[in-house]
Design an enzyme around this catalytic site. Structure first.
Site, PDB file in Angstrom:
ATOM      1  N   ASP A 240       0.806  -1.219   0.000  1.00 16.11           N
ATOM      2  CA  ASP A 240       0.000   0.000   0.000  1.00 16.11           C
ATOM      3  C   ASP A 240       0.838   1.269   0.000  1.00 16.11           C
ATOM      4  O   ASP A 240       0.406   2.315   0.478  1.00 16.11           O
ATOM      5  CB  ASP A 240      -0.969   0.003   1.194  1.00 16.11           C
ATOM      6  N   ARG A 241       2.032   1.173  -0.536  1.00 19.08           N
ATOM      7  CA  ARG A 241       2.954   2.316  -0.628  1.00 19.08           C
ATOM      8  C   ARG A 241       3.352   2.874   0.746  1.00 19.08           C
ATOM      9  O   ARG A 241       3.806   4.007   0.844  1.00 19.08           O
ATOM     10  CB  ARG A 241       2.366   3.434  -1.504  1.00 19.08           C
TER      11      ARG A 241
END
Length: 213
Positions: free
Chosen positions: A191-192
């Site tokens: 999710d970065r």
């Protein structure tokens, strides 16, 4: 045929958490650990790094160069002093390095001041290079405009005939050491929400900081 959508080009990153409690006390020791792991993972040329420089006027440029040594004093590479990066560093002796170890979802960034290596250190490395690379260092006026490939090849042949063995060290060629003031270790996560740990020089040691992804 439609061009691929760049917006859709992405990968999911997932790696071991990079926690403050798990890293070494200084960035050189941590770099050694990660470099060894990049070697063990079979990455091609893990010592390939992007070297970014800027002219006195602030015009940036970047290129890939091979790391040829490192220790607690800094990170070493060799080049033609008359190349664009050599001219940049003469005007503005600072650089940024990037090790893009994408297959293992890691990056290392280094920022610092740059000094030239003593001539004897540059000579020792130059004389350890393959013969063809030593002739090539003489043949190429790095970053200068040339008329053709044939001109380059003719220059190389001329110099190889002049020095059939043991070319001398060019006075326009040698090493630089990037003396780090910051070293950042980046580990890709889902999710970065990547992990970024930065060592920042605070004499006589280092302070470790977490950066938001």
């Amino acid at each position: 045929m439609d061009a691929p959508s760049l917006a859709g080009l992405r990968r999911t990153y997932e790696g071991q958490p990079l926690l403050e409690s798990d890293v070494a006390a200084d960035p050189i020791a941590q770099f050694t650990q990660w470099f060894d792991e990049a070697l063990d993972a079979g990455l091609p040329e893990p010592n390939a790094m992007v070297v970014a420089t800027a002219s006195a006027g602030g015009r940036p440029s970047a290129r890939t160069v091979l790391l040829k040594g490192y220790d607690e004093r800094g990170f070493v590479f060799f080049t033609n002093y008359e190349s664009r990066k050599g001219r940049d560093l003469a005007e503005n002796p600072r650089a940024s390095l990037l090790f893009p170890w994408h297959p293992i979802r890691r990056q290392v960034r280094v920022e610092g001041s740059v000094i030239r290596l003593p001539h004897e250190d540059s000579a020792a490395y130059f004389n350890s290079r393959p013969y063809g690379s030593r002739v090539g260092a003489w043949a190429s006026r790095q970053s200068a405009v040339v008329r053709s490939r044939e001109e380059l090849d003719a220059r190389y042949a001329e110099l190889a005939a002049r020095w059939p063995e043991n070319p001398p060290v060019p006075d326009f060629w040698g090493g630089f050491r990037v003396v780090p003031t910051e070293v950042e270790f980046w580990q890709g996560q889902l999710d970065r929400m990547h992990d970024r740990l930065r060592y920042r020089r605070v004499h006589p040691g280092w302070v470790l900081e977490r950066l938001a992804p």
